[in-house]
Enzyme design. Structure first.
Site, PDB file in Angstrom:
ATOM      1  N   SER A  34       0.562  -1.272  -0.036  1.00  0.00           N
ATOM      2  CA  SER A  34       0.081  -0.105  -0.067  1.00  0.00           C
ATOM      3  C   SER A  34       1.031   1.375   0.289  1.00  0.00           C
ATOM      4  O   SER A  34       0.355   2.441  -0.464  1.00  0.00           O
ATOM      5  CB  SER A  34      -0.953   0.177   1.232  1.00  0.00           C
ATOM      6  OG  SER A  34      -0.277   0.294   2.399  1.00  0.00           O
ATOM      7  N   LYS A  74       0.375   4.495   6.958  1.00  0.00           N
ATOM      8  CA  LYS A  74      -0.062   5.264   5.740  1.00  0.00           C
ATOM      9  C   LYS A  74       0.598   6.728   5.886  1.00  0.00           C
ATOM     10  O   LYS A  74       1.321   6.974   6.671  1.00  0.00           O
ATOM     11  CB  LYS A  74      -1.509   5.324   6.155  1.00  0.00           C
ATOM     12  CG  LYS A  74      -2.240   4.219   6.145  1.00  0.00           C
ATOM     13  CD  LYS A  74      -2.218   3.441   4.844  1.00  0.00           C
ATOM     14  CE  LYS A  74      -3.131   2.160   4.921  1.00  0.00           C
ATOM     15  NZ  LYS A  74      -2.606   1.235   3.794  1.00  0.00           N
TER      16      LYS A  74
END
Length: 162
Positions: A34, A74
């Protein structure tokens, strides 16, 4: 010169070990794509304990709020009080196009998210492969973010500051 490097390396390892023992630093393994190309599956990163509000562009680590027991990695995109929008694959902040140098791929779906006080909005860099980010989870409480990534150390060919 070689002796100075050896001494500097030993001092660096000692400082990092002491910081880790005090709970100031922690290491994390990256197990998904990701955050590609910034972080790749198989990378190991070092993070410092968060203090204050993370800044836009910081890579943060927090516990998955869905209860999987996993830590998620993230990037901070939206800050408290801002409105984040996505349209035609691009990200806007309060209506202005974000110079989103971290994005790898289009940011979909289109939408807008208001960021409450004491929250931030997070995205994975690899937008097509990041599923547990602000587009699904919504804004993340700042208090849930415990760590800010500062460096990666493995594989050694990619080691350096983030």
């Amino acid at each position: 010169m070689r002796t100075k490097r050896i001494i500097a390396g030993a001092v660096g390892v000692t400082v990092l070990t002491a910081a880790a023992l005090r709970g100031v630093l922690r290491r994390f393994a990256v197990h998904e794509d990701s955050m590609t190309p910034s972080l790749e599956s198989g990378d190991w990163i070092i993070a410092r304990r968060r203090s204050g509000t993370p800044e836009r562009g910081d890579i943060v680590v927090f516990s998955d709020p869905t209860g999987t027991g996993l830590d998620l990695v993230k990037r901070v995109i939206g800050l408290p009080g801002e409105q984040v929008g996505t349209s035609a694959g691009r990200v806007t902040i309060d209506g202005a196009l974000l110079a989103d140098r971290w994005a790898h791929g289009a940011t979909t779906p289109d939408g807008t998210w208001a960021i409450p006080d004491d929250h931030v909005w997070l995205l994975g860099d690899n937008r097509g492969s990041s599923t547990s980010d602000g587009r699904v989870l919504g804004p993340t409480p700042i208090g849930d973010i415990q760590w800010v990534a500062v460096a990666w150390y493995w594989p050694s060919a990619r080691a350096g500051m983030l």
